[in-house]
Design a protein around this motif. Structure first.
Motif, PDB file in Angstrom:
ATOM      1  N   ALA A  58     -48.737 -37.967 -18.204  1.00 18.50           N
ATOM      2  CA  ALA A  58     -47.982 -38.452 -16.825  1.00 18.50           C
ATOM      3  C   ALA A  58     -48.048 -37.054 -15.986  1.00 18.50           C
ATOM      4  O   ALA A  58     -48.000 -37.462 -14.658  1.00 18.50           O
ATOM      5  CB  ALA A  58     -46.750 -39.136 -17.281  1.00 18.50           C
ATOM      6  N   PHE A  59     -48.047 -36.064 -16.559  1.00 13.58           N
ATOM      7  CA  PHE A  59     -47.732 -34.715 -15.464  1.00 13.58           C
ATOM      8  C   PHE A  59     -49.139 -34.240 -15.299  1.00 13.58           C
ATOM      9  O   PHE A  59     -49.475 -33.210 -14.337  1.00 13.58           O
ATOM     10  CB  PHE A  59     -46.818 -33.662 -16.006  1.00 13.58           C
ATOM     11  CG  PHE A  59     -45.273 -34.122 -15.696  1.00 13.58           C
ATOM     12  CD1 PHE A  59     -44.826 -33.650 -14.771  1.00 13.58           C
ATOM     13  CD2 PHE A  59     -44.637 -34.901 -16.793  1.00 13.58           C
ATOM     14  CE1 PHE A  59     -43.273 -33.621 -14.713  1.00 13.58           C
ATOM     15  CE2 PHE A  59     -43.525 -35.194 -16.555  1.00 13.58           C
ATOM     16  CZ  PHE A  59     -42.932 -34.509 -15.580  1.00 13.58           C
ATOM     17  N   LEU A  60     -50.480 -34.554 -15.895  1.00 12.48           N
ATOM     18  CA  LEU A  60     -51.401 -33.900 -15.789  1.00 12.48           C
ATOM     19  C   LEU A  60     -52.064 -33.619 -14.353  1.00 12.48           C
ATOM     20  O   LEU A  60     -52.588 -32.751 -14.129  1.00 12.48           O
ATOM     21  CB  LEU A  60     -52.467 -34.693 -16.899  1.00 12.48           C
ATOM     22  CG  LEU A  60     -53.938 -34.004 -17.145  1.00 12.48           C
ATOM     23  CD1 LEU A  60     -53.657 -32.711 -17.954  1.00 12.48           C
ATOM     24  CD2 LEU A  60     -54.704 -34.792 -17.942  1.00 12.48           C
ATOM     25  N   HIS A  61     -51.937 -34.674 -13.705  1.00 14.46           N
ATOM     26  CA  HIS A  61     -52.532 -34.798 -12.218  1.00 14.46           C
ATOM     27  C   HIS A  61     -51.581 -34.230 -11.328  1.00 14.46           C
ATOM     28  O   HIS A  61     -51.726 -34.272  -9.885  1.00 14.46           O
ATOM     29  CB  HIS A  61     -53.255 -36.117 -11.947  1.00 14.46           C
ATOM     30  CG  HIS A  61     -52.128 -37.175 -11.742  1.00 14.46           C
ATOM     31  ND1 HIS A  61     -51.510 -37.678 -13.011  1.00 14.46           N
ATOM     32  CD2 HIS A  61     -51.539 -37.881 -10.899  1.00 14.46           C
ATOM     33  CE1 HIS A  61     -50.485 -38.673 -12.591  1.00 14.46           C
ATOM     34  NE2 HIS A  61     -50.725 -38.701 -11.215  1.00 14.46           N
ATOM     35  N   ALA A  64     -46.372 -36.231  -7.399  1.00 10.66           N
ATOM     36  CA  ALA A  64     -45.062 -35.576  -6.672  1.00 10.66           C
ATOM     37  C   ALA A  64     -43.764 -36.347  -7.330  1.00 10.66           C
ATOM     38  O   ALA A  64     -42.752 -35.658  -7.412  1.00 10.66           O
ATOM     39  CB  ALA A  64     -45.113 -35.895  -5.268  1.00 10.66           C
ATOM     40  N   ILE A  65     -43.902 -37.406  -8.090  1.00 15.12           N
ATOM     41  CA  ILE A  65     -42.826 -37.949  -8.501  1.00 15.12           C
ATOM     42  C   ILE A  65     -43.220 -38.632 -10.076  1.00 15.12           C
ATOM     43  O   ILE A  65     -44.515 -39.176  -9.961  1.00 15.12           O
ATOM     44  CB  ILE A  65     -42.139 -39.064  -7.698  1.00 15.12           C
ATOM     45  CG1 ILE A  65     -40.858 -39.791  -8.344  1.00 15.12           C
ATOM     46  CG2 ILE A  65     -43.062 -40.146  -7.184  1.00 15.12           C
ATOM     47  CD1 ILE A  65     -39.901 -40.440  -7.307  1.00 15.12           C
ATOM     48  N   GLU A  93     -41.464 -25.672 -13.138  1.00 13.62           N
ATOM     49  CA  GLU A  93     -42.776 -25.144 -12.821  1.00 13.62           C
ATOM     50  C   GLU A  93     -43.617 -25.795 -11.934  1.00 13.62           C
ATOM     51  O   GLU A  93     -44.292 -25.209 -10.945  1.00 13.62           O
ATOM     52  CB  GLU A  93     -43.595 -25.039 -13.987  1.00 13.62           C
ATOM     53  CG  GLU A  93     -42.835 -24.076 -15.314  1.00 13.62           C
ATOM     54  CD  GLU A  93     -42.998 -22.731 -14.684  1.00 13.62           C
ATOM     55  OE1 GLU A  93     -43.659 -22.223 -13.966  1.00 13.62           O
ATOM     56  OE2 GLU A  93     -41.827 -21.865 -15.244  1.00 13.62           O
ATOM     57  N   LYS A  94     -43.693 -27.167 -11.763  1.00 15.99           N
ATOM     58  CA  LYS A  94     -44.395 -27.924 -10.871  1.00 15.99           C
ATOM     59  C   LYS A  94     -43.603 -28.514  -9.785  1.00 15.99           C
ATOM     60  O   LYS A  94     -44.078 -29.082  -8.709  1.00 15.99           O
ATOM     61  CB  LYS A  94     -45.113 -29.005 -11.731  1.00 15.99           C
ATOM     62  CG  LYS A  94     -45.961 -28.498 -13.095  1.00 15.99           C
ATOM     63  CD  LYS A  94     -46.930 -27.351 -12.359  1.00 15.99           C
ATOM     64  CE  LYS A  94     -47.857 -27.935 -11.487  1.00 15.99           C
ATOM     65  NZ  LYS A  94     -48.950 -26.755 -11.308  1.00 15.99           N
ATOM     66  N   ASN A  95     -42.150 -28.227  -9.723  1.00 19.16           N
ATOM     67  CA  ASN A  95     -41.254 -28.862  -8.615  1.00 19.16           C
ATOM     68  C   ASN A  95     -41.578 -30.538  -8.483  1.00 19.16           C
ATOM     69  O   ASN A  95     -41.714 -30.991  -7.231  1.00 19.16           O
ATOM     70  CB  ASN A  95     -41.808 -28.253  -7.311  1.00 19.16           C
ATOM     71  CG  ASN A  95     -40.681 -28.264  -6.286  1.00 19.16           C
ATOM     72  OD1 ASN A  95     -39.667 -28.329  -6.636  1.00 19.16           O
ATOM     73  ND2 ASN A  95     -40.951 -28.448  -5.116  1.00 19.16           N
ATOM     74  N   GLN A 244     -33.640 -33.967  -9.158  1.00 29.95           N
ATOM     75  CA  GLN A 244     -34.086 -33.881  -7.903  1.00 29.95           C
ATOM     76  C   GLN A 244     -35.426 -33.003  -7.648  1.00 29.95           C
ATOM     77  O   GLN A 244     -35.331 -31.895  -8.381  1.00 29.95           O
ATOM     78  CB  GLN A 244     -32.932 -33.452  -6.855  1.00 29.95           C
ATOM     79  CG  GLN A 244     -32.022 -34.899  -6.650  1.00 29.95           C
ATOM     80  CD  GLN A 244     -30.944 -34.229  -5.806  1.00 29.95           C
ATOM     81  OE1 GLN A 244     -30.208 -33.134  -5.962  1.00 29.95           O
ATOM     82  NE2 GLN A 244     -30.674 -35.040  -4.795  1.00 29.95           N
ATOM     83  N   ARG A 245     -36.155 -33.252  -6.708  1.00 33.88           N
ATOM     84  CA  ARG A 245     -37.241 -32.225  -6.584  1.00 33.88           C
ATOM     85  C   ARG A 245     -36.683 -31.170  -5.833  1.00 33.88           C
ATOM     86  O   ARG A 245     -36.031 -31.423  -4.782  1.00 33.88           O
ATOM     87  CB  ARG A 245     -38.529 -33.084  -5.903  1.00 33.88           C
ATOM     88  CG  ARG A 245     -39.531 -32.231  -5.446  1.00 33.88           C
ATOM     89  CD  ARG A 245     -40.802 -33.023  -5.113  1.00 33.88           C
ATOM     90  NE  ARG A 245     -41.850 -31.923  -4.542  1.00 33.88           N
ATOM     91  CZ  ARG A 245     -43.253 -32.236  -4.765  1.00 33.88           C
ATOM     92  NH1 ARG A 245     -43.518 -33.433  -5.070  1.00 33.88           N
ATOM     93  NH2 ARG A 245     -44.210 -31.604  -4.509  1.00 33.88           N
TER      94      ARG A 245
END
Length: 245
Positions: A58-61, A64-65, A93-95, A244-245
């Motif tokens: 899910a985080f690979l690409h 933003a959310i 790390e990726k915010n 939260q981002r």
């Protein structure tokens, strides 16, 4: 397919540049030990390994959310901790904004800065988790061990009720062998908020989900403890939380 092939497929689908893809794989390696599962077919993975793989995918690409539904359900304690550490690491790390639904209050305490509680389609709380705990900071859980070795629990607001007064009152009714006073948990806080909402909606003196016995206990001066304890857990099945981002 082995996990690494699934990653490569997602890389191509989302048109992730090779350099960014390699950096993400290295980030994964720094956060969690993925080597044992990289070349393992998904059908041969355990539930925890599949959950871990789904989150990594899910985080690979670098979205933003990310929305996660019950990310730790059915996992053992060690795998839950690993999943939580991974989510926190990727968030940092990726915010990346992470929104998750969960029944596991361990997820809430470990991951969430902000909490939204929805009861039967109505939003009844939306604020940061520290505010939630501070607001109910005067509450304690009083546990009494009785002569038959059973335990009774009461939620006490120390601003309005003295714990010793409750203990002495209960001592008159039954023999008490042991006493424990605990800080209120996040789960109890959430139950109390939902209980207050149910109490607000009550009709003709009957709050939803409370029996006549519960209503009598509620009126005994012990505050909302009985109401909170009597709530059906199903009232919490729409709890939504986010990082939260």
């Amino acid at each position: 397919l082995p996990l690494i092939d699934s990653f490569k497929l997602l890389r191509d689908l989302y048109r992730v540049p090779q350099k960014e893809y390699e950096e993400m794989i290295e980030l994964y390696r720094s956060l969690v030990d993925i080597e044992p599962i990289l070349h393992k077919p998904v059908r041969q993975m355990s539930l925890g390994q599949r959950t871990l793989s789904d989150i990594l995918a899910a985080f690979l690409h670098n979205p933003a959310i990310v929305f996660l539904d019950e990310p730790t359900i059915g996992l053992d304690v060690s795998m839950k901790a690993k999943i939580r550490e991974l989510i926190l690491g990727l968030n940092k790390e990726k915010n990346t904004t992470v929104i998750l639904t969960t029944h596991d209050m361990g997820d809430v305490d470990a991951l969430c800065k902000r909490i939204v509680i929805i009861d039967k389609g109505t939003k009844i709380y939306d604020n940061d988790i520290d505010h939630l705990k501070n607001y109910f900071g005067s509450y304690r859980t009083l546990k009494l061990k009785l002569a038959d070795d059973s335990w009774e629990e009461y939620l006490i607001d120390e601003k309005t009720t003295d714990v010793m007064d409750v203990i002495m009152e209960k001592q008159k009714e039954k023999k008490i062998k042991d006493v424990k006073i605990l800080e209120i948990s996040t789960e109890e806080v959430i139950k109390k908020i939902v209980a207050a909402q149910a109490h607000h909606k009550k009709i003709d003196g009957h709050a939803p989900g409370l029996s006549g016995k519960d209503l009598c206990r509620h009126g005994s001066g012990l505050g909302h403890a009985a109401a909170a304890d009597a709530l059906d857990q199903s009232l919490l099945n729409n709890t939504i939380l986010n990082i939260q981002r």
